[in-house]
Design a protein around this motif. Sequence first.
Motif: not given
Length: 224
Positions: A163-179
């Motif tokens: 849900m995070r583009g293959g990473q532990d975290y993705d800070s992209d503003f559009a998806t960071r809350m919902k994945g």
Amino acid sequence: MNFLYAQPIERELRLTRSVIDVLARARHPVGIVTKGSGVERDIDLLAPMAQQGLAAVYLTITTLDPKLARILEPRAAAPHRRLRTLRTLAEAGIPVGVSVSPQIPFLNEDMEQVLEAAYEAGARRAFYQVIRLPWELAPIFRQWLQQHCPERAGRVMARIQDMRGGQDYDSDFATRMKGSGPWAGLLRQRFHRACARLGYSQQREAMDTSLFRPQALSAQGDLF
């Protein structure tokens, strides 16, 4: 605002109550998100504000499983206690909602049950977030998984990364809350269907900003 009702020091310093008092005198709207049942202490301030369209409270209920709740949020109120708080606030005329957050794959799989219980307790608005692991949180969470549920640790992290583009975290503003991706999409569908079935609104409680009167405060020192 995320208010610190769950912090033990709040019982002594009452900083949260002082902030709400300032907001009440200035007629400044406030939306509270909390895990703590201590918000009941401030009903005498919040109920009059709610009558003016100036207050709403959202309780975070991650799961109804008491065992899981204890290890996820060891110092926070138990799930049944938070439901009681929802009911108490609703009966006082304060608009209440529920945050079923964070959603953690293969751990808190009872989203629909939480929404049902919260609706029965008086919540009429709902939202959710997928677990976020920025910066140092990722290794801390991995350690927590190995300690409390090692048999599922690999699956949990793999699904989070899905849900995070293959990473532990993705800070992209559009998806960071919902994945993002198919698993995030399935979670979103579950949430929307449950809300539609139960009658939840997914919009924030509307607040009246026209009553704001900053002149009611003499100085910043009134906070303390």
